[in-house]
Structure formats: C-alpha cells, structure tokens
Design a protein around this motif. Structure first.
Motif, mmCIF file in Angstrom:
data_model
loop_
_atom_site.group_PDB
_atom_site.id
_atom_site.type_symbol
_atom_site.label_atom_id
_atom_site.label_comp_id
_atom_site.label_asym_id
_atom_site.label_seq_id
_atom_site.Cartn_x
_atom_site.Cartn_y
_atom_site.Cartn_z
ATOM 1 N N LEU A 25 0.831 -1.198 0.000
ATOM 2 C CA LEU A 25 0.000 0.000 0.000
ATOM 3 C C LEU A 25 0.870 1.255 0.000
ATOM 4 O O LEU A 25 0.617 2.197 -0.753
ATOM 5 C CB LEU A 25 -0.920 0.004 1.223
ATOM 6 N N GLY A 26 1.907 1.263 0.840
ATOM 7 C CA GLY A 26 2.803 2.413 0.896
ATOM 8 C C GLY A 26 3.487 2.685 -0.428
ATOM 9 O O GLY A 26 3.643 3.847 -0.842
ATOM 10 N N ALA A 27 3.891 1.631 -1.130
ATOM 11 C CA ALA A 27 4.552 1.788 -2.426
ATOM 12 C C ALA A 27 3.594 2.400 -3.447
ATOM 13 O O ALA A 27 3.988 3.272 -4.243
ATOM 14 C CB ALA A 27 5.065 0.442 -2.915
ATOM 15 N N GLN A 28 2.330 1.981 -3.414
ATOM 16 C CA GLN A 28 1.349 2.542 -4.340
ATOM 17 C C GLN A 28 1.034 3.997 -4.000
ATOM 18 O O GLN A 28 0.873 4.834 -4.901
ATOM 19 C CB GLN A 28 0.067 1.705 -4.317
ATOM 20 N N VAL A 29 0.945 4.290 -2.714
ATOM 21 C CA VAL A 29 0.717 5.682 -2.308
ATOM 22 C C VAL A 29 1.883 6.557 -2.740
ATOM 23 O O VAL A 29 1.691 7.660 -3.275
ATOM 24 C CB VAL A 29 0.512 5.776 -0.783
ATOM 25 N N ALA A 30 3.117 6.080 -2.525
ATOM 26 C CA ALA A 30 4.309 6.841 -2.910
ATOM 27 C C ALA A 30 4.335 7.091 -4.410
ATOM 28 O O ALA A 30 4.701 8.186 -4.867
ATOM 29 C CB ALA A 30 5.564 6.095 -2.475
ATOM 30 N N GLU A 31 3.933 6.094 -5.192
ATOM 31 C CA GLU A 31 3.907 6.258 -6.649
ATOM 32 C C GLU A 31 2.902 7.327 -7.058
ATOM 33 O O GLU A 31 3.174 8.150 -7.938
ATOM 34 C CB GLU A 31 3.559 4.928 -7.310
ATOM 35 N N GLN A 32 1.751 7.339 -6.402
ATOM 36 C CA GLN A 32 0.740 8.329 -6.735
ATOM 37 C C GLN A 32 1.180 9.726 -6.302
ATOM 38 O O GLN A 32 0.909 10.707 -6.996
ATOM 39 C CB GLN A 32 -0.592 7.948 -6.096
ATOM 40 N N ILE A 33 1.857 9.818 -5.161
ATOM 41 C CA ILE A 33 2.390 11.111 -4.730
ATOM 42 C C ILE A 33 3.429 11.615 -5.730
ATOM 43 O O ILE A 33 3.457 12.807 -6.071
ATOM 44 C CB ILE A 33 3.003 10.999 -3.315
#
Length: 269
Positions: free
Chosen positions: A40-48
């Motif tokens: 989840l954190g990796a996907q959030v970071a990608e979107q940021i």
C-alpha cells in the motif's frame, strides 16, 4: 451451498488472520499483513510522485540537504525501538512549499515540507517531528484506520487476492489525503510518546517534539496548523504529556550543540 461454503471458508480464514494478527510487533490487532502495508505504501508513494500538488525535491539537486536529513532519520531508526526497522523502506523525501507539515505513509515513506524545516528552530525539533511520523508508520495507524473505514469484508477480499483493484483505489484515496490526514487523539498521543522513546537514545533532545507546539503557542499560530500537530489533543495537553514522558524516562532534554541546522536550512530553496 457454494455461497455458504465460501462464506464459511472466509470466516475461517478471517479467524485465523485475527489470531495471527495478535503477533503484530506492537501488539496491535491489524488485519493487513506487514507486506500489505509495504504494498500500500509503495502505491501511495507512486501516486504522490505523479501528483503535481506535491513538489518533490530531487536528491541529485540537493545532495547536502538530503545527506543531513538522511543522517537524522537513520539516527532515530538505529537508536530507537522501531519494530519494523528492517521491514519498512524508511525513505525520506523533501517537499518544497511553505507548509508546516510532515507525514508518513504505510511502509515507511516519509515526506517533509521545507516550510516546516525553516519554521523550526533547531535539529532537535525536527528530529521530534520525524520521530512522531516514524511512529505513525511503525504503529501502522493508517492500516488500523482502514479497518474502521472499510470494514472487515473489503480488507479480507484484498488480503485474499480477490479484489486487487480495491487496494489501488484505497492507495489513491490515501495519497490524496495523507498530507492532511487526521488521526485520533489516541493515535496522536501514542505517536508523541513514541517520538520521545525513539529519541531518548539518540544525539537529539528526547522531548524535541514538544518545541513545535510551544512555538505555535507562543506565536499564537495554533489555528490552521496540521491536524497531527495542533488539535488531537490540544497543544497544551500534548506539551504536558511529552514533558511527563521525558521525565518518566529520565532522558536527555538538552539541545544538540553545533548541529549544523542553520546550514541545512540555508541549503533549501
């Protein structure tokens, strides 16, 4: 019959997951696995990274600033009792903007605004705020919030691999709100306390996180500040609780001498 069997199987799996979740490193009941947090954190970071509202500062353009900030983060991680020190990525990113904020995603992606760094007076203050954000990630506060927001069935479908698109949807929602994310009074107080504990064995004052609240109080700027720093609970209460925690631990509250913080501030745009 098939539906009944699937429901029973899901219930059995859920019960097993609940029992397994008791093994969380911080003794918290979390349905998401550690790997779910990381994903989840990796996907959030990608979107940021792809969101223009977040002005990321490239490491190649500000090597001195990142060297200073990385050293601070590592000092806290290596000397504090961080449960997921090895599992999470603990990657820090500078964001340009006159915003008094910092935040962390699941899995240990940390973001710090230049406005906050310039507002704070010394390295100990920033170390306290970063310790607070590390605590939010390490205590898995976002994932624990998701359990309340989405419910068991949706999270279970994600965990069982039956609804992969839902994780991307959740990641998008988290990315869109993470900079202004509001945690409960309990979670904010817990992170304040952990920040003191983390910094108790570092070169920084263990109670540095209180200095930001104190500066806001002294300048009368408590209104309009980030949720994580201003209202859960009130600054006065948080200052008192942090001071009490430091006294309980009998940890060093002296500010770091020759910290190089002014040079760090000057290296930022």
């Amino acid at each position: 019959m098939i539906k009944i069997f699937r429901y029973s199987l899901s219930a059995i799996v859920l019960c097993g997951m609940i029992l397994f979740s008791a093994c969380d490193e911080n003794n918290n009941l979390v349905l998401f696995s550690v790997q779910n947090d990381i994903d989840l954190g990796a996907q959030v970071a990608e979107q940021i990274n792809n969101d223009p509202q977040y002005v990321k500062m490239a490491r190649a353009d500000y090597p001195e600033a990142y060297s200073y900030l990385d050293a601070m983060v590592l000092e806290i991680l290596d000397n504090g009792d961080v449960a997921y020190r090895e599992e999470f990525v603990w990657e820090v990113t500078l964001l340009e903007g006159d915003v008094l904020n910092a935040f962390a995603t699941p899995g240990g992606y940390i973001y710090v605004y230049t406005g906050l760094i310039k507002y704070l007076d010394n390295a100990d203050d920033l170390a306290g705020v970063i310790g607070h954000e590390i605590a939010h990630a390490d205590l898995r506060h976002t994932s624990r919030n998701l359990q309340k927001q989405y419910g068991v069935q949706i999270l279970l479908s994600i965990i069982l691999g039956e609804n992969a698109s839902q994780l991307a949807t959740i990641a998008g929602q988290v990315a869109g709100s993470v900079a202004g994310l509001s945690f409960s009074r309990e979670f904010e107080s817990e992170s304040d306390a952990r920040a003191v504990e983390y910094n108790a064995n570092t070169i920084y004052a263990c109670d540095g996180v209180k200095n930001f609240f104190q500066k806001l109080e002294d300048s009368g700027q408590t209104g309009g500040t980030p949720e994580f720093l201003s209202t859960h609970p009130s600054p006065d209460t948080r200052i008192a609780d942090i001071v009490a925690k430091a006294q309980t631990l009998s940890c060093d509250t002296d500010l770091l001498v020759n910290s190089g913080y002014a040079d760090f501030q000057a290296s930022l745009p």
